[in-house]
Design a protein around this motif. Structure first.
Motif, PDB file in Angstrom:
ATOM      1  N   ASP A  50       0.640  -1.315   0.072  1.00 22.28           N
ATOM      2  CA  ASP A  50       0.029  -0.052  -0.045  1.00 22.28           C
ATOM      3  C   ASP A  50       0.853   1.283  -0.018  1.00 22.28           C
ATOM      4  OD1 ASP A  50      -2.309  -1.594   0.204  1.00 22.28           O
ATOM      5  OD2 ASP A  50      -2.617  -1.287   2.288  1.00 22.28           O
ATOM      6  N   THR A  89     -12.737   3.828   6.747  1.00 22.86           N
ATOM      7  CA  THR A  89     -13.025   3.171   5.710  1.00 22.86           C
ATOM      8  C   THR A  89     -12.281   2.313   4.775  1.00 22.86           C
ATOM      9  OG1 THR A  89     -12.403   5.109   4.522  1.00 22.86           O
ATOM     10  CG2 THR A  89     -14.782   5.085   4.923  1.00 22.86           C
ATOM     11  N   THR A  90     -10.923   2.453   4.994  1.00 27.35           N
ATOM     12  CA  THR A  90      -9.883   1.930   4.552  1.00 27.35           C
ATOM     13  C   THR A  90      -9.135   0.879   5.607  1.00 27.35           C
ATOM     14  OG1 THR A  90      -8.371   3.888   4.872  1.00 27.35           O
ATOM     15  CG2 THR A  90      -9.421   3.444   2.640  1.00 27.35           C
ATOM     16  N   GLY A  95      -8.049   6.444   5.038  1.00 27.53           N
ATOM     17  CA  GLY A  95      -9.440   6.516   4.910  1.00 27.53           C
ATOM     18  C   GLY A  95     -10.181   7.374   5.795  1.00 27.53           C
ATOM     19  N   TYR A 128     -11.219  -2.268   0.526  1.00 27.57           N
ATOM     20  CA  TYR A 128     -10.255  -1.334  -0.157  1.00 27.57           C
ATOM     21  C   TYR A 128      -8.906  -2.340  -0.401  1.00 27.57           C
ATOM     22  CZ  TYR A 128     -12.448   3.021  -0.136  1.00 27.57           C
ATOM     23  OH  TYR A 128     -13.544   4.140  -0.167  1.00 27.57           O
ATOM     24  N   SER A 129      -9.117  -3.097  -1.727  1.00 37.97           N
ATOM     25  CA  SER A 129      -8.068  -4.111  -1.987  1.00 37.97           C
ATOM     26  C   SER A 129      -8.124  -4.346  -3.385  1.00 37.97           C
ATOM     27  CB  SER A 129      -8.279  -5.380  -1.258  1.00 37.97           C
ATOM     28  OG  SER A 129      -9.515  -6.065  -1.729  1.00 37.97           O
ATOM     29  N   TYR A 139     -11.288  -1.699  -4.750  1.00 40.26           N
ATOM     30  CA  TYR A 139     -11.252  -0.406  -4.236  1.00 40.26           C
ATOM     31  C   TYR A 139     -11.997   0.318  -4.946  1.00 40.26           C
ATOM     32  CZ  TYR A 139      -7.644  -0.185  -7.742  1.00 40.26           C
ATOM     33  OH  TYR A 139      -7.005  -0.400  -9.002  1.00 40.26           O
ATOM     34  N   LYS A 140     -12.323   0.038  -6.310  1.00 40.68           N
ATOM     35  CA  LYS A 140     -13.016   0.968  -6.949  1.00 40.68           C
ATOM     36  C   LYS A 140     -14.420   1.073  -6.879  1.00 40.68           C
ATOM     37  CE  LYS A 140     -10.520   1.475 -11.283  1.00 40.68           C
ATOM     38  NZ  LYS A 140     -10.195   0.893 -12.834  1.00 40.68           N
ATOM     39  N   ALA A 142     -15.548   0.230  -3.576  1.00 44.27           N
ATOM     40  CA  ALA A 142     -15.544   0.820  -2.261  1.00 44.27           C
ATOM     41  C   ALA A 142     -15.594   2.486  -2.595  1.00 44.27           C
ATOM     42  CB  ALA A 142     -14.369   0.552  -1.603  1.00 44.27           C
ATOM     43  N   ARG A 143     -14.842   2.980  -3.386  1.00 46.72           N
ATOM     44  CA  ARG A 143     -14.829   4.214  -3.854  1.00 46.72           C
ATOM     45  C   ARG A 143     -16.368   5.005  -4.208  1.00 46.72           C
ATOM     46  NH1 ARG A 143      -9.130   4.124  -7.009  1.00 46.72           N
ATOM     47  NH2 ARG A 143      -7.863   4.250  -5.155  1.00 46.72           N
TER      48      ARG A 143
END
Length: 307
Positions: A50, A89-90, A95, A128-129, A139-140, A142-143
């Motif tokens: 990350d 969130t992350t 996050g 978020y992975s 992660y897309k 999640a965004r």
């Protein structure tokens, strides 16, 4: 008319550089920077860290990229700082804050929950992975505010030790199997403690056979390239097979090497009965990897291009 910029010719360099990935860089951004500094034709990394994480990131160049997938399977070691009382969130410091809770746990409380996370455990990967759902990275999704069901995965935590407690910050040492998410581990420990937690800091100290003592900082690589040239960085390139040192070695004669390099299984000197092997020619040069077949022959899998 603007002068056209001349594209510099890339070098055919091969080997592995162990980078101490700096904070704030994605693994790919770090790779591309080092590849530019080396002026290397081809490069690849061995599994993402990350942007929040620092530490051991093996970067493969040239012929070494053929063997990077075998480093993906390697066990890893980390040191992480848990921020208690805050969930995000992350599950890390990047996050948005979801919840804050008062922290009243003691060192003994922390020690008491850690055994439940040692050994073989089930772990739900974070939203978020880079894992994919129907072709889309999580992660897309999640965004975009989406949450999807993630299947719990089997991982192994071979070491989980408490290093320090400093108020609401807890430092842990973790050794784990591939596919383990430290963010999920920290989040789960925080939930068990009843106050929640996220990763405030994360440093990878080991990846397979490589540890932090071998890692070169990006600043050092930049400084050396600016003072001298790209060739000056070649001193940090480890051999292409340096990540496979736990595999047996099979030596071939000049005759056998010729046929093996042309795709033929051959008989090797002191070959094991089964499994993957590193293959060397009669001049002790690494020429690729093979797998033992049922006939006791070394079948070629990935070959090193002869210069």
């Amino acid at each position: 008319m603007a002068q056209q910029q001349v594209k510099r010719k890339r070098r055919a360099v091969s080997g592995v550089i162990i980078l101490d990935k700096p904070l704030g860089f994605s693994s790919n951004a770090a790779l591309q920077k080092v590849r530019w500094l080396l002026n290397a034709e081809k490069g690849g990394h061995t599994g993402s860290l990350d942007p929040l994480a620092t530490g051991v990131l093996p970067l493969c160049f040239g012929e070494a990229t053929k063997f990077s997938r075998y480093l993906l399977d390697a066990d890893k070691c980390y040191e992480t700082v848990m921020q208690l009382g805050v969930t995000t969130t992350t599950a890390d410091a990047e996050g948005e804050v979801l919840e804050r809770k008062p922290v009243s746990v003691t060192q003994a409380d922390i020690e008491s929950v850690l055994p439940a996370f040692r050994g073989a455990i089930k772990q739900v990967p974070p939203m978020y992975s880079a894992l994919k759902k129907d072709g889309q990275p999580l992660y897309k999704l999640a965004r975009n505010g989406e949450t999807v069901e993630r299947e719990a995965r089997d991982v192994t935590i071979s070491k989980l030790e408490l290093l320090a407690v400093n108020g609401d910050k807890v430092k842990l040492s973790v050794a784990c199997s591939k596919g383990t998410y430290i963010r999920s581990l920290v989040e789960d420990i925080g939930a068990q403690l009843g106050c929640g937690a996220h990763v405030a800091e994360l440093r990878r100290t080991q990846a397979g056979p490589f540890d932090i003592s071998q890692a070169i900082s990006l600043e050092k690589l930049i400084a050396l390239q600016e003072q001298q040239d790209s060739e000056a960085l070649d001193q940090f390139l480890l051999p292409s097979d340096c990540g496979l040192t736990h595999w047996p070695i099979v030596e071939l004669t000049e005759h056998s090497s010729y046929y093996w390099l042309h795709g033929q299984p051959v008989r090797g000197n002191q070959a094991p009965r089964f499994g993957m092997v590193r293959v060397y020619n009669h001049q002790a040069q690494f020429i690729g990897i093979g797998e033992m077949n049922d006939d006791g022959l070394v079948a070629p899998k990935r070959l090193i291009q002869s210069k």
